[in-house]
Design a protein around this motif. Sequence first.
Motif, PDB file in Angstrom:
ATOM      1  N   ALA A  49      19.655 -29.444  40.581  1.00 28.58           N
ATOM      2  CA  ALA A  49      19.409 -28.243  41.407  1.00 28.58           C
ATOM      3  C   ALA A  49      18.752 -28.621  42.733  1.00 28.58           C
ATOM      4  CB  ALA A  49      18.531 -27.255  40.636  1.00 28.58           C
ATOM      5  N   LEU A  50      17.838 -29.563  42.692  1.00 29.07           N
ATOM      6  CA  LEU A  50      17.185 -30.005  43.943  1.00 29.07           C
ATOM      7  C   LEU A  50      18.195 -30.647  44.875  1.00 29.07           C
ATOM      8  CD1 LEU A  50      13.749 -31.576  42.985  1.00 29.07           C
ATOM      9  CD2 LEU A  50      14.143 -29.705  44.587  1.00 29.07           C
ATOM     10  N   PHE A  51      19.103 -31.417  44.295  1.00 28.38           N
ATOM     11  CA  PHE A  51      20.162 -32.029  45.116  1.00 28.38           C
ATOM     12  C   PHE A  51      20.979 -30.929  45.804  1.00 28.38           C
ATOM     13  CE2 PHE A  51      24.785 -32.810  45.062  1.00 28.38           C
ATOM     14  CZ  PHE A  51      24.857 -33.622  46.186  1.00 28.38           C
ATOM     15  N   LEU A  52      21.402 -29.919  45.027  1.00 27.92           N
ATOM     16  CA  LEU A  52      22.232 -28.853  45.610  1.00 27.92           C
ATOM     17  C   LEU A  52      21.463 -28.051  46.653  1.00 27.92           C
ATOM     18  CD1 LEU A  52      24.127 -27.677  42.400  1.00 27.92           C
ATOM     19  CD2 LEU A  52      25.062 -28.957  44.344  1.00 27.92           C
ATOM     20  N   ALA A  53      20.156 -27.900  46.435  1.00 31.91           N
ATOM     21  CA  ALA A  53      19.339 -27.144  47.399  1.00 31.91           C
ATOM     22  C   ALA A  53      19.163 -27.912  48.701  1.00 31.91           C
ATOM     23  CB  ALA A  53      17.971 -26.829  46.784  1.00 31.91           C
ATOM     24  N   SER A  54      19.344 -29.226  48.647  1.00 33.49           N
ATOM     25  CA  SER A  54      19.109 -30.031  49.853  1.00 33.49           C
ATOM     26  C   SER A  54      20.415 -30.453  50.528  1.00 33.49           C
ATOM     27  CB  SER A  54      18.292 -31.277  49.503  1.00 33.49           C
ATOM     28  OG  SER A  54      19.057 -32.093  48.647  1.00 33.49           O
ATOM     29  N   SER A  55      21.536 -30.104  49.915  1.00 33.33           N
ATOM     30  CA  SER A  55      22.821 -30.554  50.469  1.00 33.33           C
ATOM     31  C   SER A  55      23.492 -29.433  51.268  1.00 33.33           C
ATOM     32  CB  SER A  55      23.730 -30.989  49.319  1.00 33.33           C
ATOM     33  OG  SER A  55      25.014 -31.207  49.835  1.00 33.33           O
ATOM     34  N   ASP A  56      23.921 -29.746  52.496  1.00 28.86           N
ATOM     35  CA  ASP A  56      24.540 -28.733  53.356  1.00 28.86           C
ATOM     36  C   ASP A  56      26.065 -28.759  53.297  1.00 28.86           C
ATOM     37  OD1 ASP A  56      22.133 -27.772  54.358  1.00 28.86           O
ATOM     38  OD2 ASP A  56      22.060 -29.297  55.943  1.00 28.86           O
ATOM     39  N   TYR A  57      26.642 -29.762  52.657  1.00 31.63           N
ATOM     40  CA  TYR A  57      28.104 -29.893  52.741  1.00 31.63           C
ATOM     41  C   TYR A  57      28.764 -29.996  51.361  1.00 31.63           C
ATOM     42  CZ  TYR A  57      32.319 -30.622  55.510  1.00 31.63           C
ATOM     43  OH  TYR A  57      33.555 -30.466  56.105  1.00 31.63           O
ATOM     44  N   VAL A  58      28.060 -29.518  50.365  1.00 25.46           N
ATOM     45  CA  VAL A  58      28.659 -29.428  49.022  1.00 25.46           C
ATOM     46  C   VAL A  58      28.697 -27.946  48.685  1.00 25.46           C
ATOM     47  CG1 VAL A  58      28.372 -29.977  46.576  1.00 25.46           C
ATOM     48  CG2 VAL A  58      27.705 -31.654  48.305  1.00 25.46           C
ATOM     49  N   THR A  59      29.879 -27.403  48.447  1.00 23.36           N
ATOM     50  CA  THR A  59      29.947 -25.985  48.070  1.00 23.36           C
ATOM     51  C   THR A  59      31.148 -25.708  47.170  1.00 23.36           C
ATOM     52  OG1 THR A  59      29.604 -23.738  48.902  1.00 23.36           O
ATOM     53  CG2 THR A  59      31.260 -25.065  50.066  1.00 23.36           C
ATOM     54  N   GLY A  60      30.998 -24.719  46.318  1.00 23.80           N
ATOM     55  CA  GLY A  60      32.070 -24.313  45.407  1.00 23.80           C
ATOM     56  C   GLY A  60      32.265 -25.252  44.228  1.00 23.80           C
ATOM     57  N   GLN A  61      31.297 -26.148  44.026  1.00 19.51           N
ATOM     58  CA  GLN A  61      31.449 -27.185  42.991  1.00 19.51           C
ATOM     59  C   GLN A  61      30.686 -26.832  41.702  1.00 19.51           C
ATOM     60  OE1 GLN A  61      33.646 -29.708  43.690  1.00 19.51           O
ATOM     61  NE2 GLN A  61      33.881 -28.360  45.457  1.00 19.51           N
ATOM     62  N   THR A  62      31.117 -27.457  40.636  1.00 16.16           N
ATOM     63  CA  THR A  62      30.386 -27.348  39.370  1.00 16.16           C
ATOM     64  C   THR A  62      29.959 -28.752  38.968  1.00 16.16           C
ATOM     65  OG1 THR A  62      31.677 -25.427  38.689  1.00 16.16           O
ATOM     66  CG2 THR A  62      30.516 -26.630  36.948  1.00 16.16           C
ATOM     67  N   ILE A  63      28.672 -28.991  38.938  1.00 19.30           N
ATOM     68  CA  ILE A  63      28.169 -30.317  38.547  1.00 19.30           C
ATOM     69  C   ILE A  63      27.853 -30.280  37.053  1.00 19.30           C
ATOM     70  CG2 ILE A  63      26.306 -32.000  38.840  1.00 19.30           C
ATOM     71  CD1 ILE A  63      26.053 -31.251  41.671  1.00 19.30           C
ATOM     72  N   ILE A  64      28.491 -31.160  36.317  1.00 15.18           N
ATOM     73  CA  ILE A  64      28.256 -31.197  34.867  1.00 15.18           C
ATOM     74  C   ILE A  64      27.088 -32.137  34.580  1.00 15.18           C
ATOM     75  CG2 ILE A  64      29.281 -31.859  32.644  1.00 15.18           C
ATOM     76  CD1 ILE A  64      31.923 -30.763  33.655  1.00 15.18           C
ATOM     77  N   VAL A  65      26.078 -31.604  33.901  1.00 12.82           N
ATOM     78  CA  VAL A  65      24.862 -32.381  33.581  1.00 12.82           C
ATOM     79  C   VAL A  65      24.770 -32.408  32.059  1.00 12.82           C
ATOM     80  CG1 VAL A  65      22.346 -32.506  33.878  1.00 12.82           C
ATOM     81  CG2 VAL A  65      23.746 -31.616  35.731  1.00 12.82           C
ATOM     82  N   ASP A  66      25.518 -33.333  31.441  1.00 10.48           N
ATOM     83  CA  ASP A  66      25.616 -33.272  29.975  1.00 10.48           C
ATOM     84  C   ASP A  66      25.519 -34.629  29.286  1.00 10.48           C
ATOM     85  OD1 ASP A  66      28.045 -34.458  30.522  1.00 10.48           O
ATOM     86  OD2 ASP A  66      29.246 -33.060  29.331  1.00 10.48           O
ATOM     87  N   GLY A  67      25.079 -35.650  30.034  1.00  4.31           N
ATOM     88  CA  GLY A  67      24.919 -36.964  29.408  1.00  4.31           C
ATOM     89  C   GLY A  67      26.219 -37.550  28.890  1.00  4.31           C
ATOM     90  N   GLY A  68      27.331 -37.039  29.377  1.00  6.76           N
ATOM     91  CA  GLY A  68      28.628 -37.565  28.937  1.00  6.76           C
ATOM     92  C   GLY A  68      29.129 -36.913  27.656  1.00  6.76           C
ATOM     93  N   LEU A  69      28.743 -35.670  27.421  1.00  6.77           N
ATOM     94  CA  LEU A  69      29.187 -34.953  26.209  1.00  6.77           C
ATOM     95  C   LEU A  69      30.668 -34.580  26.297  1.00  6.77           C
ATOM     96  CD1 LEU A  69      28.603 -33.166  23.606  1.00  6.77           C
ATOM     97  CD2 LEU A  69      28.008 -31.336  25.189  1.00  6.77           C
ATOM     98  N   ALA A  70      31.048 -33.993  27.438  1.00 10.35           N
ATOM     99  CA  ALA A  70      32.423 -33.479  27.562  1.00 10.35           C
ATOM    100  C   ALA A  70      33.136 -34.223  28.672  1.00 10.35           C
ATOM    101  CB  ALA A  70      32.364 -31.988  27.877  1.00 10.35           C
ATOM    102  N   MET A  71      34.024 -35.139  28.303  1.00 12.21           N
ATOM    103  CA  MET A  71      34.770 -35.872  29.341  1.00 12.21           C
ATOM    104  C   MET A  71      36.254 -35.812  29.022  1.00 12.21           C
ATOM    105  SD  MET A  71      32.556 -39.215  30.315  1.00 12.21           S
ATOM    106  CE  MET A  71      31.827 -39.694  28.764  1.00 12.21           C
TER     107      MET A  71
END
Length: 245
Positions: A223-245
Amino acid sequence: MNKVVLITGASQGIGAALAVKFAENGYDAAINCYSELTFENGGKQTAEQCRKHGVKAECFIADVSKFELCEAMVKAVVERFGAIDVLINNAGITRDGLLVKMQEQSFDDVIAANLKSVFNMTRHAGAVMMRKKSGKIINISSVAGVYGNAGQINYSASKAGVIGITKTTAKELGKRGITCNAIAPGIIESPMTDVLSDEIKEKMLSAVSLGRFGTADDVAHAALFLASSDYVTGQTIIVDGGLAM
Ligand code: NDP
């Protein structure tokens, strides 16, 4: 002046950790609590932890499934803090059950709390951000919304819907300097997952490549990364330790 983050469902779990992590990073925190009870039993303590980092922190009680309550809360946050720079739509519930056994109420409740809430908050806070021509909106989805999950027809529908809202918001508000992204966590240690039986946890853990459940901090870093990034939009970042690949 500090930037302002508004986080829904932040009295406990991932939402509370997000509030503290953003406070650590210099954000004033507007902490949404569902009710007076959750304010007393969690929100108040979350706000105190945030203030230890030298920022402003206040709780705002509202059921985010209710359109008018979201409108009033957004107004109150702007009055108290002067802006909303980052909105994190985190509030969510589960009412699990197999498709053929699920009660209509369980479906409706989850859609209202997890999906309509995101519309409600984005509708009102988005208007504030549009006037300022800047803002970051971060929606907490789930891997269940990306891949589906047996026993969670209501939850996976709501979280897939959140991804649809995320992409449309990114397309509509991009030219106003507003980004909108989603985070899809896997299995994160929190009150929501504490209720699972050891047997189910063991089974789930065996599917996680990194061999551990995620922490609320793992979500907060994204979330901090997304709050600080100006050129990433419309994306879904998966944070799952490699559960669903
Ligand atoms: P928790 O149950 O610990 O926290 C959810 C928070 O949302 C609670 O504070 C709850 O308030 C609040 N909330 C629920 N409904 C409303 C509402 N209508 N209005 C305002 N607040 C509300 O869960 P987590 O911290 O684990 O989950 C946070 C988010 O992350 C959720 O959207 C969840 O779906 C998502 N997620 C979680 C995963 C996990 O493994 N933990 C995995 C993937 C996604 P109250 O305490 O009063 O009920």
